[in-house]
Design a protein around this motif. Structure first.
Motif, PDB file in Angstrom:
ATOM      1  N   GLY A 128      12.021  -8.022   0.164  1.00 24.85           N
ATOM      2  CA  GLY A 128      13.138  -8.175   1.087  1.00 24.85           C
ATOM      3  C   GLY A 128      13.798  -6.819   1.275  1.00 24.85           C
ATOM      4  O   GLY A 128      13.403  -5.844   0.644  1.00 24.85           O
ATOM      5  N   ARG A 129      14.792  -6.755   2.124  1.00 25.26           N
ATOM      6  CA  ARG A 129      15.440  -5.462   2.385  1.00 25.26           C
ATOM      7  C   ARG A 129      16.404  -5.064   1.279  1.00 25.26           C
ATOM      8  O   ARG A 129      16.569  -3.890   0.980  1.00 25.26           O
TER       9      ARG A 129
ATOM     10  N   ALA B 285      11.160  -1.840   8.787  1.00 22.98           N
ATOM     11  CA  ALA B 285      11.429  -1.462  10.169  1.00 22.98           C
ATOM     12  C   ALA B 285      11.007  -0.031  10.473  1.00 22.98           C
ATOM     13  O   ALA B 285      11.012   0.387  11.627  1.00 22.98           O
ATOM     14  N   THR B 286      10.627   0.706   9.427  1.00 23.53           N
ATOM     15  CA  THR B 286      10.245   2.108   9.627  1.00 23.53           C
ATOM     16  C   THR B 286       8.905   2.394   8.958  1.00 23.53           C
ATOM     17  O   THR B 286       8.497   1.703   8.020  1.00 23.53           O
TER      18      THR B 286
ATOM     19  N   TRP C 241      14.139  -4.149  22.228  1.00 29.44           N
ATOM     20  CA  TRP C 241      12.691  -4.288  22.293  1.00 29.44           C
ATOM     21  C   TRP C 241      12.018  -3.493  21.171  1.00 29.44           C
ATOM     22  O   TRP C 241      11.096  -3.969  20.509  1.00 29.44           O
ATOM     23  N   GLU C 242      12.495  -2.271  20.965  1.00 26.48           N
ATOM     24  CA  GLU C 242      11.887  -1.413  19.944  1.00 26.48           C
ATOM     25  C   GLU C 242      12.103  -1.971  18.548  1.00 26.48           C
ATOM     26  O   GLU C 242      11.211  -1.912  17.696  1.00 26.48           O
ATOM     27  N   ARG C 243      13.269  -2.548  18.294  1.00 25.27           N
ATOM     28  CA  ARG C 243      13.561  -3.127  16.981  1.00 25.27           C
ATOM     29  C   ARG C 243      12.617  -4.299  16.692  1.00 25.27           C
ATOM     30  O   ARG C 243      12.048  -4.397  15.604  1.00 25.27           O
ATOM     31  N   HIS C 244      12.443  -5.169  17.669  1.00 26.39           N
ATOM     32  CA  HIS C 244      11.504  -6.281  17.496  1.00 26.39           C
ATOM     33  C   HIS C 244      10.082  -5.773  17.301  1.00 26.39           C
ATOM     34  O   HIS C 244       9.334  -6.292  16.466  1.00 26.39           O
ATOM     35  N   TRP C 245       9.707  -4.758  18.076  1.00 27.83           N
ATOM     36  CA  TRP C 245       8.341  -4.249  17.997  1.00 27.83           C
ATOM     37  C   TRP C 245       8.054  -3.618  16.640  1.00 27.83           C
ATOM     38  O   TRP C 245       7.010  -3.855  16.031  1.00 27.83           O
ATOM     39  N   GLN C 246       8.977  -2.808  16.151  1.00 29.26           N
ATOM     40  CA  GLN C 246       8.768  -2.118  14.878  1.00 29.26           C
ATOM     41  C   GLN C 246       8.658  -3.093  13.715  1.00 29.26           C
ATOM     42  O   GLN C 246       7.786  -2.948  12.851  1.00 29.26           O
ATOM     43  N   ILE C 247       9.530  -4.097  13.669  1.00 29.27           N
ATOM     44  CA  ILE C 247       9.532  -5.028  12.540  1.00 29.27           C
ATOM     45  C   ILE C 247       8.419  -6.063  12.670  1.00 29.27           C
ATOM     46  O   ILE C 247       7.669  -6.318  11.713  1.00 29.27           O
ATOM     47  N   ASN C 248       8.293  -6.665  13.840  1.00 30.95           N
ATOM     48  CA  ASN C 248       7.368  -7.785  14.012  1.00 30.95           C
ATOM     49  C   ASN C 248       5.911  -7.369  14.156  1.00 30.95           C
ATOM     50  O   ASN C 248       5.012  -8.134  13.809  1.00 30.95           O
ATOM     51  N   VAL C 249       5.676  -6.169  14.699  1.00 34.75           N
ATOM     52  CA  VAL C 249       4.302  -5.748  14.963  1.00 34.75           C
ATOM     53  C   VAL C 249       3.879  -4.550  14.108  1.00 34.75           C
ATOM     54  O   VAL C 249       2.888  -4.617  13.379  1.00 34.75           O
ATOM     55  N   MET C 250       4.631  -3.479  14.164  1.00 35.68           N
ATOM     56  CA  MET C 250       4.216  -2.272  13.464  1.00 35.68           C
ATOM     57  C   MET C 250       4.310  -2.402  11.950  1.00 35.68           C
ATOM     58  O   MET C 250       3.524  -1.778  11.220  1.00 35.68           O
ATOM     59  N   GLY C 251       5.228  -3.226  11.449  1.00 35.27           N
ATOM     60  CA  GLY C 251       5.267  -3.477  10.009  1.00 35.27           C
ATOM     61  C   GLY C 251       3.940  -4.033   9.505  1.00 35.27           C
ATOM     62  O   GLY C 251       3.319  -3.468   8.593  1.00 35.27           O
TER      63      GLY C 251
END
Length: 256
Positions: free
Chosen positions: A38-39, A61-62, A99-109
């Motif tokens: 978790g965070r 997220a990063t 959009w970027e926040r969703h993309w980073q956490i949901n996809v790039m993570g």
């Protein structure tokens, strides 16, 4: 059928509550050495303590947060990419940052963790990678287009990675929950529960039939019901299932 994960190390991201915690708990009860993520250090340790699991906090997220988590866990046999966010917002009110926040956490993570942890699975000749998709990957919600797009991307990523890892003994699948009584859903529906005096389950069923009228079970799923599908997909018994989008959506997606 007895699912036995003795000797397997499993990382479940975003597992301090909801579907993630239910999955981590079920894996631990079946013998896996589970890592809860978790965070927050505090909430991660508290959740892990409830099920006798290890706790490793990290913000996914990063790129840096993903790299630190991957380094901390070392080798895992099972990776459940559960961490994700959803924020209802009209398309015209959703800026690039949202959009970027969703993309980073949901996809790039999931992309970053899979890229870091899959090679060791391939070397061992066995592994399981799960992406948490959603029925929203197919039924894009008008009030959360950004979320729906990221879930479609997760399903596509799982299919593509499964092909890339063909013949290695590592399977990759996505699991598609429908409306589920997670902590987030309970919070969202809490005012309606107070207002109507109905139970949470009744209010959730009303919500499902109003917003997802194609539901066949005509209610929200429990987190345990979703976790059951995830845990099976992680098992030895699911060795012939890969590249699949496994629906535990209550029949919401109206296709055969």
């Amino acid at each position: 059928m007895k699912l036995d994960f003795t000797g397997k190390v499993a990382l479940v991201t975003g597992s301090t509550k909801g579907i993630g915690f239910a999955t981590a708990k079920a894996l631990a009860e079946s013998g896996a050495d589970v890592i809860v993520n978790g965070r927050s250090e505090e909430t991660t340790s508290a959740a892990a303590g409830k099920i006798g699991a290890r706790a490793i906090a990290g913000d996914l997220a990063t790129a840096e947060g993903c790299a630190m988590l991957a380094k901390s866990v070392g080798h895992v046999d099972i990776l459940v990419n559960n961490a994700g966010i959803f924020v209802p917002a009209d398309f015209f009110a959703s800026d690039d940052e949202e959009w970027e926040r969703h993309w980073q956490i949901n996809v790039m993570g999931p992309v970053r963790l899979s890229r870091a942890l899959a090679p060791a699975m391939v070397e061992k000749g066995w592994g399981r990678i799960i992406l948490l998709g959603s029925e929203s990957a197919f039924n894009i919600p008008a009030d959360m287009i950004h979320y729906g797009v990221t879930k479609t991307a997760d399903v596509s990523f799982a299919r593509g990675l499964a092909k890339r890892l063909a013949g290695t003994g590592v399977t990759v699948n996505s699991v598609l929950p429908g409306p589920t009584l997670s902590d987030g859903a309970e919070e969202m529906l809490s005012q309606e529960v107070k207002k109507t005096g109905k139970s949470l389950e009744e209010v959730a069923a009303d919500f499902v039939m109003k917003n997802r009228p194609s539901s066949i079970i005509q209610r929200a799923a429990t987190v345990e019901e979703v976790a059951n599908m995830i845990v099976y997909a992680c098992s030895e018994q699911a060795s012939a299932t890969t590249g699949a989008s496994l629906r535990v959506d209550g029949g919401v997606v109206d296709s055969i």
